[in-house]
Scaffold this active site. Structure first.
Site, PDB file in Angstrom:
ATOM      1  N   HIS A   1      -1.525   1.468  -4.402  1.00  0.00           N
ATOM      2  CA  HIS A   1      -1.685   2.878  -4.009  1.00  0.00           C
ATOM      3  C   HIS A   1      -1.100   3.835  -5.131  1.00  0.00           C
ATOM      4  O   HIS A   1      -1.175   4.828  -4.508  1.00  0.00           O
ATOM      5  CB  HIS A   1      -2.118   3.117  -2.531  1.00  0.00           C
ATOM      6  CG  HIS A   1      -3.043   2.612  -1.788  1.00  0.00           C
ATOM      7  ND1 HIS A   1      -2.918   2.274  -0.240  1.00  0.00           N
ATOM      8  CD2 HIS A   1      -4.048   1.699  -2.002  1.00  0.00           C
ATOM      9  CE1 HIS A   1      -3.849   1.791  -0.036  1.00  0.00           C
ATOM     10  NE2 HIS A   1      -4.440   1.272  -1.172  1.00  0.00           N
TER      11      HIS A   1
ATOM     12  N   ASN B   1       3.703  -6.705  13.126  1.00  0.00           N
ATOM     13  CA  ASN B   1       3.383  -5.188  13.345  1.00  0.00           C
ATOM     14  C   ASN B   1       3.719  -4.862  14.635  1.00  0.00           C
ATOM     15  O   ASN B   1       3.961  -5.641  15.483  1.00  0.00           O
ATOM     16  CB  ASN B   1       1.711  -5.273  13.222  1.00  0.00           C
ATOM     17  CG  ASN B   1       1.341  -3.759  13.255  1.00  0.00           C
ATOM     18  OD1 ASN B   1       1.509  -2.752  13.852  1.00  0.00           O
ATOM     19  ND2 ASN B   1       0.647  -3.568  11.965  1.00  0.00           N
TER      20      ASN B   1
ATOM     21  N   GLN C   1       0.790  -1.351   0.044  1.00  0.00           N
ATOM     22  CA  GLN C   1      -0.019   0.033   0.017  1.00  0.00           C
ATOM     23  C   GLN C   1       0.874   1.403   0.000  1.00  0.00           C
ATOM     24  O   GLN C   1       0.377   2.461  -0.155  1.00  0.00           O
ATOM     25  CB  GLN C   1      -0.959   0.035   1.172  1.00  0.00           C
ATOM     26  CG  GLN C   1      -1.775  -1.213   1.472  1.00  0.00           C
ATOM     27  CD  GLN C   1      -2.426  -1.365   2.710  1.00  0.00           C
ATOM     28  OE1 GLN C   1      -3.363  -0.634   3.219  1.00  0.00           O
ATOM     29  NE2 GLN C   1      -1.609  -1.784   3.796  1.00  0.00           N
ATOM     30  N   ASN C   2       2.257   1.134   0.218  1.00  0.00           N
ATOM     31  CA  ASN C   2       3.095   2.047   0.090  1.00  0.00           C
ATOM     32  C   ASN C   2       3.310   2.773  -1.007  1.00  0.00           C
ATOM     33  O   ASN C   2       3.456   1.887  -2.084  1.00  0.00           O
ATOM     34  CB  ASN C   2       4.454   1.862   0.995  1.00  0.00           C
ATOM     35  CG  ASN C   2       4.064   1.152   2.375  1.00  0.00           C
ATOM     36  OD1 ASN C   2       3.336   1.531   2.926  1.00  0.00           O
ATOM     37  ND2 ASN C   2       4.996   0.631   2.915  1.00  0.00           N
ATOM     38  N   VAL C   3       3.173   4.105  -1.054  1.00  0.00           N
ATOM     39  CA  VAL C   3       3.627   4.856  -2.405  1.00  0.00           C
ATOM     40  C   VAL C   3       5.122   5.272  -2.558  1.00  0.00           C
ATOM     41  O   VAL C   3       5.630   5.865  -3.423  1.00  0.00           O
ATOM     42  CB  VAL C   3       2.722   6.107  -2.494  1.00  0.00           C
ATOM     43  CG1 VAL C   3       1.124   5.535  -2.578  1.00  0.00           C
ATOM     44  CG2 VAL C   3       2.778   7.077  -1.586  1.00  0.00           C
ATOM     45  N   ASP C   4       5.912   5.076  -1.499  1.00  0.00           N
ATOM     46  CA  ASP C   4       7.195   5.547  -1.331  1.00  0.00           C
ATOM     47  C   ASP C   4       8.150   4.911  -2.387  1.00  0.00           C
ATOM     48  O   ASP C   4       9.422   5.329  -2.484  1.00  0.00           O
ATOM     49  CB  ASP C   4       7.883   5.437  -0.137  1.00  0.00           C
ATOM     50  CG  ASP C   4       7.694   3.919   0.436  1.00  0.00           C
ATOM     51  OD1 ASP C   4       7.884   3.221   0.221  1.00  0.00           O
ATOM     52  OD2 ASP C   4       7.306   4.022   2.005  1.00  0.00           O
TER      53      ASP C   4
HETATM   54  P1  OAD Z   1      -1.060   3.106   8.999  1.00  0.00           P
HETATM   55  O1  OAD Z   1      -0.323   4.155   9.363  1.00  0.00           O
HETATM   56  O2  OAD Z   1      -2.628   2.961   9.103  1.00  0.00           O
HETATM   57  O3  OAD Z   1      -0.550   1.746   9.774  1.00  0.00           O
HETATM   58  C1  OAD Z   1       0.591   1.687   9.892  1.00  0.00           C
HETATM   59  C2  OAD Z   1       1.108   0.480  10.834  1.00  0.00           C
HETATM   60  O4  OAD Z   1       2.401   0.031  10.861  1.00  0.00           O
HETATM   61  C3  OAD Z   1       0.292   0.427  12.292  1.00  0.00           C
HETATM   62  O5  OAD Z   1      -0.509  -0.873  12.526  1.00  0.00           O
HETATM   63  C4  OAD Z   1       1.769   0.480  13.200  1.00  0.00           C
HETATM   64  O6  OAD Z   1       1.381  -0.339  14.548  1.00  0.00           O
HETATM   65  C5  OAD Z   1       2.613  -0.247  12.567  1.00  0.00           C
HETATM   66  N1  OAD Z   1       4.001  -0.216  12.425  1.00  0.00           N
HETATM   67  C6  OAD Z   1       4.810   1.184  12.805  1.00  0.00           C
HETATM   68  N2  OAD Z   1       5.933   1.009  13.036  1.00  0.00           N
HETATM   69  C7  OAD Z   1       6.267  -0.430  12.516  1.00  0.00           C
HETATM   70  C8  OAD Z   1       7.518  -1.091  12.453  1.00  0.00           C
HETATM   71  N3  OAD Z   1       8.547  -0.540  12.537  1.00  0.00           N
HETATM   72  N4  OAD Z   1       7.449  -2.551  12.066  1.00  0.00           N
HETATM   73  C9  OAD Z   1       6.258  -3.110  11.837  1.00  0.00           C
HETATM   74  N5  OAD Z   1       4.997  -2.110  12.037  1.00  0.00           N
HETATM   75  C10 OAD Z   1       4.883  -0.926  12.263  1.00  0.00           C
HETATM   76  O7  OAD Z   1      -0.551   2.738   7.537  1.00  0.00           O
HETATM   77  P2  OAD Z   1      -1.238   1.715   6.427  1.00  0.00           P
HETATM   78  O8  OAD Z   1      -1.861   0.590   6.887  1.00  0.00           O
HETATM   79  O9  OAD Z   1      -0.248   1.346   5.261  1.00  0.00           O
HETATM   80  O10 OAD Z   1      -3.728   4.886   1.562  1.00  0.00           O
HETATM   81  O11 OAD Z   1      -2.508   2.573   5.818  1.00  0.00           O
HETATM   82  C11 OAD Z   1      -3.163   2.140   4.614  1.00  0.00           C
HETATM   83  C12 OAD Z   1      -3.570   3.080   3.779  1.00  0.00           C
HETATM   84  O12 OAD Z   1      -4.150   4.234   4.507  1.00  0.00           O
HETATM   85  C13 OAD Z   1      -2.412   3.941   3.124  1.00  0.00           C
HETATM   86  O13 OAD Z   1      -1.671   3.293   2.006  1.00  0.00           O
HETATM   87  C14 OAD Z   1      -2.992   5.386   2.780  1.00  0.00           C
HETATM   88  C15 OAD Z   1      -3.982   5.391   3.975  1.00  0.00           C
HETATM   89  O14 OAD Z   1      -5.073   5.588   3.534  1.00  0.00           O
HETATM   90  C16 OAD Z   1      -3.913   5.797   0.738  1.00  0.00           C
HETATM   91  O15 OAD Z   1      -3.362   6.889   0.844  1.00  0.00           O
HETATM   92  C17 OAD Z   1      -4.708   5.460  -0.322  1.00  0.00           C
END
Ligand code: OAD
Length: 248
Positions: A119, A213, A101-104
């Site tokens: 994404h 996670n 889901q990462n755009v980086d």
């Molecule tokens: P979130 O910011 O919602 O979630 C990040 C997750 O990573 C959380 O559950 C944290 O607990 C976990 N986390 C943080 N640091 C970590 C580490 N070092 N190792 C392992 N886990 C860690 O991000 P996404 O789930 O990616 O979409 O969000 C999904 C989508 O929501 C994104 O792609 C974006 C947003 O809407 C769009 O822009 C369309």
């Protein structure tokens, strides 16, 4: 870290593995996760309020500037040990699909090959009107750059809230989830659909579901194995535990 022997056995034998990553996979590279609070200039906005077609229609300059700021942040970072461990895993598994889901762009930078960017990618820019991609644009700080072809406003080639995911990528991701013998959900809060549904699709087809996670998520109770900690630490240890030190 001690990994359950069952998991080691599943992975040693696995022919088809699929992985879904989210912002947590890039956290150790120095990028903020999506649901972290924002810092500095952007602290007054929620990302959800900037990443939408409505936000762009209302205030294109604000949205463009937010993405320009994120793009700059990405240029200064490198993949972390978790990204590289997934490349190692791809080298060991006959059919390996990485859905992000990462755009980086950090998975591609690290060397992942069979990669589906659900994404989009923040480093690509296209016209919001005619869709033409562009690699160069003016850096006039007063207004949003315009398409050379039709003068429409330029926007990042990412999927915003309320927009459809790229159809081919989504279809491939669903197929990869359904066919996986082991499915990993890594560094994603699992609250944004349809990506969040992939783990369930895999599980319904009998895959072993593994979560890595920093903290428990809504998916945790549905997993076979859940590891709570940093993916940049757990993934390299897991790869080493399954395939040994010289896993190339
Ligand atoms: P979130 O910011 O919602 O979630 C990040 C997750 O990573 C959380 O559950 C944290 O607990 C976990 N986390 C943080 N640091 C970590 C580490 N070092 N190792 C392992 N886990 C860690 O991000 P996404 O789930 O990616 O979409 O969000 C999904 C989508 O929501 C994104 O792609 C974006 C947003 O809407 C769009 O822009 C369309």
């Amino acid at each position: 870290m001690d990994f359950p022997s069952d998991l080691i056995r599943f992975l040693t034998k696995a022919e088809r593995v699929s992985v879904l990553t989210g912002a947590g996979a890039s956290q150790e590279s120095g990028l903020r996760t999506f649901r972290d609070s924002q810092s500095g200039l952007w602290a007054q906005y929620r990302p959800e309020d900037l990443a939408s077609p409505e936000a762009f229609a209302r205030d294109p300059k604000l949205v463009w500037d937010w993405y320009a700021w994120r793009r700059e942040a990405i240029k200064g970072v490198r993949p972390n040990a978790g990204h590289y461990a997934l490349v190692e895993m791809e080298n060991k598994i006959p059919t390996f699909t990485l859905v992000t889901q990462n755009v980086d762009g950090l998975h591609r930078f690290a060397g992942s090959r069979n990669l589906l960017e659900l994404h989009g990618n923040i480093l690509r820019v296209r016209c919001a009107n005619c869709g033409t991609f562009t690699e160069t644009w003016g850096d006039d700080t007063e207004s949003v750059p315009k398409c050379e072809r039709c003068s429409g406003l330029l926007r990042p080639d990412v999927v915003w809230f309320g927009e459809a995911l790229p159809r081919a990528e989504l279809e491939s991701a669903v197929n990869a989830a359904r066919e996986a013998q082991v499915f990993f959900s890594i560094g994603t809060s699992g609250v944004v659909q349809p990506a969040a549904a992939l783990a369930h699709a895999a599980r319904n087809k009998g895959a072993v579901v593994v979560e890595i996670n920093a903290e428990p998520t809504p998916l945790t109770p549905k997993t076979d194995f859940a590891f709570h900690g940093k993916s940049g630490e757990i993934l390299p240890e897991l790869v080493k535990a399954v395939w040994g030190n010289n896993s190339r």
